[in-house]
Design an enzyme around this catalytic site. Structure first.
Site, PDB file in Angstrom:
ATOM      1  N   CYS A  78       4.652  45.606  -8.423  1.00 60.54           N
ATOM      2  CA  CYS A  78       3.723  47.066  -8.629  1.00 60.54           C
ATOM      3  C   CYS A  78       3.027  47.855  -7.648  1.00 60.54           C
ATOM      4  O   CYS A  78       3.504  49.157  -7.689  1.00 60.54           O
ATOM      5  CB  CYS A  78       2.432  46.074  -9.244  1.00 60.54           C
ATOM      6  SG  CYS A  78       1.273  46.900 -10.583  1.00 60.54           S
ATOM      7  N   HIS A 169       3.123  41.133 -11.333  1.00 65.13           N
ATOM      8  CA  HIS A 169       2.512  40.240 -10.793  1.00 65.13           C
ATOM      9  C   HIS A 169       3.287  38.885 -10.707  1.00 65.13           C
ATOM     10  O   HIS A 169       2.438  37.796 -10.832  1.00 65.13           O
ATOM     11  CB  HIS A 169       1.451  40.658 -10.947  1.00 65.13           C
ATOM     12  CG  HIS A 169       0.889  41.948 -10.084  1.00 65.13           C
ATOM     13  ND1 HIS A 169       0.445  42.424  -8.922  1.00 65.13           N
ATOM     14  CD2 HIS A 169       0.319  42.784 -10.922  1.00 65.13           C
ATOM     15  CE1 HIS A 169       0.304  43.445  -8.936  1.00 65.13           C
ATOM     16  NE2 HIS A 169      -0.062  43.675 -10.177  1.00 65.13           N
ATOM     17  N   GLU A 171       3.056  36.822  -8.677  1.00 63.31           N
ATOM     18  CA  GLU A 171       1.998  35.834  -6.964  1.00 63.31           C
ATOM     19  C   GLU A 171       0.862  35.242  -8.059  1.00 63.31           C
ATOM     20  O   GLU A 171      -0.206  34.958  -7.574  1.00 63.31           O
ATOM     21  CB  GLU A 171       1.965  36.963  -5.888  1.00 63.31           C
ATOM     22  CG  GLU A 171       0.759  37.892  -6.706  1.00 63.31           C
ATOM     23  CD  GLU A 171       1.834  39.613  -7.423  1.00 63.31           C
ATOM     24  OE1 GLU A 171       3.247  39.269  -7.622  1.00 63.31           O
ATOM     25  OE2 GLU A 171       0.990  40.727  -6.868  1.00 63.31           O
TER      26      GLU A 171
HETATM   27  N1  GLN Z   1      -1.987  51.235 -10.374  1.00 63.47           N
HETATM   28  C1  GLN Z   1      -2.130  50.980  -9.753  1.00 63.47           C
HETATM   29  C2  GLN Z   1      -1.412  52.404  -8.825  1.00 63.47           C
HETATM   30  O1  GLN Z   1      -0.795  53.178  -9.052  1.00 63.47           O
HETATM   31  C3  GLN Z   1      -0.526  50.090  -9.296  1.00 63.47           C
HETATM   32  C4  GLN Z   1      -1.309  48.646  -9.556  1.00 63.47           C
HETATM   33  C5  GLN Z   1      -1.162  46.970  -9.364  1.00 63.47           C
HETATM   34  O2  GLN Z   1      -0.905  46.865  -8.076  1.00 63.47           O
HETATM   35  N2  GLN Z   1      -1.405  45.999 -10.044  1.00 63.47           N
HETATM   36  O3  GLN Z   1      -0.893  51.570  -7.632  1.00 63.47           O
END
Ligand code: GLN
Length: 190
Positions: A78, A169, A171
């Site tokens: 992410c 995610h 994790e």
């Molecule tokens: N929206 C976050 C970003 O742009 C990422 C979100 C996440 O890691 N769950 O950095």
């Protein structure tokens, strides 16, 4: 084997727990010299601009680039994916530029800010339950980047040599196979 988890911001503790469940020794990385002691690295989810800002303050940007360019197996989830990538749609923020991809942050729109999906991932027999939280998608990839999974026509799991990047995610669920892919990359058979 020792796996580092970049522990500047975000859900690094959850990655630590998953890696320890797989039998890895885990250290939290906050200083450049800690990168010398690890066989693989995880960059967690969180807030990519905060992670990048803290990495700058801790003097980690160039050491991270050096280790990742010289082959350190690395998993980014992410915000970690965003931080690894080379560019971000319509935003100017510090990135490592070691994943040949352009990402779009918070890409799924307001209705879909957070959602879950069953994903077919190349190399895994059973689907992965993906938890997406204000997740990015990839809009462009370089010729050497493999797409291992897509959702709604967008790459969400990609591999660029020693870099594995995913939008969601693992994790936060009982999933261990994505972290196992990282550990297999250390042994060179993944
Ligand atoms: N929206 C976050 C970003 O742009 C990422 C979100 C996440 O890691 N769950 O950095």
């Amino acid at each position: 084997m020792t796996v580092g988890v970049l522990a500047l911001q975000g859900d690094f503790r959850e990655h630590r727990r998953t890696l320890e469940a797989l039998g890895a020794d885990v250290i939290e990385v906050r200083r450049p010299d800690e990168l010398d002691a690890i066989d693989a690295l995880v960059i967690p989810g969180g807030e990519s601009t905060t992670i990048a800002k803290l990495a700058g303050l801790y003097g980690l940007m160039d050491p991270l680039r050096k280790h990742l360019r010289s082959g350190l197996p690395t998993l980014g989830t992410c915000a970690g994916m965003i931080f690894l990538a080379s560019d971000t749609v319509e935003r100017d923020q510090p990135q490592l530029g070691v994943l040949d991809a352009t990402v779009q942050r918070n890409a799924w729109g307001r209705q879909n800010e957070s959602f879950e999906a069953e994903l077919e991932v190349i190399g895994l027999d059973e689907p992965v339950h993906g938890v997406f939280i204000r997740a990015p998608w990839i809009t462009e990839i370089g010729p050497d980047v493999e797409v291992l999974a897509e959702w709604a026509g967008h790459p969400v799991v990609v591999r660029d040599g020693n870099i594995l990047a995913i939008s969601f995610h693992p994790e936060l669920t009982h999933e261990t196979r994505i972290h196992e892919m990282l550990l297999d990359m250390i042994e060179g058979d993944g």
